[in-house]
Design a protein around this motif. Structure first.
Motif, PDB file in Angstrom:
ATOM      1  N   ALA A  56      -6.794 -60.826  -6.433  1.00  0.00           N
ATOM      2  CA  ALA A  56      -6.094 -62.139  -5.793  1.00  0.00           C
ATOM      3  C   ALA A  56      -4.608 -62.005  -6.187  1.00  0.00           C
ATOM      4  CB  ALA A  56      -6.988 -63.179  -6.350  1.00  0.00           C
ATOM      5  N   GLY A  57      -3.913 -62.579  -5.406  1.00  0.00           N
ATOM      6  CA  GLY A  57      -2.288 -62.639  -5.612  1.00  0.00           C
ATOM      7  C   GLY A  57      -1.584 -61.320  -5.257  1.00  0.00           C
ATOM      8  N   LYS A  78       2.729 -56.368  -9.381  1.00  0.00           N
ATOM      9  CA  LYS A  78       3.365 -57.191  -8.531  1.00  0.00           C
ATOM     10  C   LYS A  78       4.961 -57.332  -8.647  1.00  0.00           C
ATOM     11  CE  LYS A  78       2.057 -61.262  -7.743  1.00  0.00           C
ATOM     12  NZ  LYS A  78       1.380 -62.216  -7.120  1.00  0.00           N
ATOM     13  N   THR A  81       8.786 -61.921  -9.445  1.00  0.00           N
ATOM     14  CA  THR A  81       9.047 -63.218  -8.668  1.00  0.00           C
ATOM     15  C   THR A  81       9.650 -64.327  -9.705  1.00  0.00           C
ATOM     16  OG1 THR A  81       6.760 -64.029  -9.194  1.00  0.00           O
ATOM     17  CG2 THR A  81       7.051 -62.977  -7.250  1.00  0.00           C
ATOM     18  N   TYR A  86       6.693 -73.584 -11.567  1.00  0.00           N
ATOM     19  CA  TYR A  86       5.250 -73.246 -12.038  1.00  0.00           C
ATOM     20  C   TYR A  86       5.120 -74.394 -13.207  1.00  0.00           C
ATOM     21  CZ  TYR A  86       4.254 -69.282  -9.474  1.00  0.00           C
ATOM     22  OH  TYR A  86       4.143 -68.117  -8.359  1.00  0.00           O
ATOM     23  N   ARG A  89       0.542 -71.647 -14.558  1.00  0.00           N
ATOM     24  CA  ARG A  89       0.112 -70.292 -13.885  1.00  0.00           C
ATOM     25  C   ARG A  89      -0.939 -69.761 -14.525  1.00  0.00           C
ATOM     26  NH1 ARG A  89       4.876 -66.457 -12.348  1.00  0.00           N
ATOM     27  NH2 ARG A  89       3.859 -65.028 -10.752  1.00  0.00           N
ATOM     28  N   ILE A  91      -3.221 -67.794 -12.210  1.00  0.00           N
ATOM     29  CA  ILE A  91      -3.526 -66.567 -11.286  1.00  0.00           C
ATOM     30  C   ILE A  91      -2.691 -65.381 -12.027  1.00  0.00           C
ATOM     31  CG2 ILE A  91      -3.355 -65.351  -9.111  1.00  0.00           C
ATOM     32  CD1 ILE A  91      -3.597 -68.044  -7.695  1.00  0.00           C
ATOM     33  N   GLY A  93      -0.948 -62.011 -12.474  1.00  0.00           N
ATOM     34  CA  GLY A  93      -0.042 -60.987 -11.971  1.00  0.00           C
ATOM     35  C   GLY A  93       0.343 -60.009 -12.705  1.00  0.00           C
ATOM     36  N   GLY A 116      -8.236 -61.144  -0.870  1.00  0.00           N
ATOM     37  CA  GLY A 116      -8.091 -60.891  -2.340  1.00  0.00           C
ATOM     38  C   GLY A 116      -9.148 -59.812  -2.639  1.00  0.00           C
TER      39      GLY A 116
END
Length: 157
Positions: A56-57, A78, A81, A86, A89, A91, A93, A116
Motif C-alpha cells: 500500500a502506498g 518510494k 515526497t 502530514y 503518517r 502508511i 513508505g 495495493g
C-alpha cells in the motif's frame, strides 16, 4: 533468542546435499530480517504458485522484481515526497527487500499491482528430459538380438 546451528558434521557425512544445508543456513539468517511488508504464498495449482505482497502506498515505478539463479528479489523504494502537511503518517513508505529462494525449474510467469497488492505468478516447468517416461519391456528374444557384437581376444591383439 537466536539459536545458531552448526551443520559441519552433516557436511562430512553426506554427499550432494550442499544446497539443502545452504538453504537451511540462509533461512536461519533471514529470520532477523524484517517481515515488512506482509506477504502470502499460495499454491494455485499442481505446478503454479502466487506470492502476494501488501505494498500500500507504493506505485508501480517504486517496485522492482528481479530473478536470478533461483533467487527472486522484490524491492520497494518510494520516491522522496515532501513531509509538509502530514498530521499523522501511518502508511509506511520505508524501503524494503524480500528474497525468495525458488526451486529448480520454477520461473516467474507474470506480475501485477492491483489494489495495493503486488501479485507475482510462478510456474514450475520441468523439462521433458527430466520428466518420468515409460520404458517398454521387451521379450527375451528382442534383447538377445540387440546385443552388440564382441571381438574375440585373438582378433583384438
Amino acid at each position: 533468542m537466536a539459536t545458531s546451528y552448526d551443520y559441519a558434521p552433516l557436511f562430512r557425512s553426506s554427499i550432494g546435499f550442499d544446497r539443502v544445508f545452504n538453504l537451511l543456513e540462509n533461512a536461519q539468517r533471514a529470520r532477523s530480517i524484517s517481515d515488512w511488508p506482509p506477504y502470502d504464498i499460495v499454491k494455485t495449482g499442481d505446478d503454479s504458485y502466487r506470492i502476494s505482497i501488501a505494498v500500500a502506498g507504493f506505485a508501480q515505478d517504486d517496485l522492482d522484481i528481479t530473478f536470478q539463479s533461483n533467487l527472486l528479489t522484490v524491492t520497494g523504494k518510494k520516491q522522496d515526497t515532501a513531509n509538509d502537511g502530514y498530521l499523522h503518517r501511518g502508511i509506511a513508505g520505508r524501503p524494503f527487500e524480500h528474497r525468495f529462494e525458488l526451486a529448480d525449474h520454477v520461473r516467474v510467469n507474470a506480475a501485477g499491482l492491483n489494489n495495493g497488492l503486488l501479485s507475482i505468478e510462478l510456474v514450475r516447468e520441468i523439462p521433458e528430459a527430466l520428466k518420468p517416461r515409460k520404458i517398454s519391456i521387451q521379450g527375451s528374444q528382442a534383447l538377445s538380438s540387440s546385443r552388440p557384437a564382441q571381438i574375440e581376444a585373438q582378433q583384438a591383439a
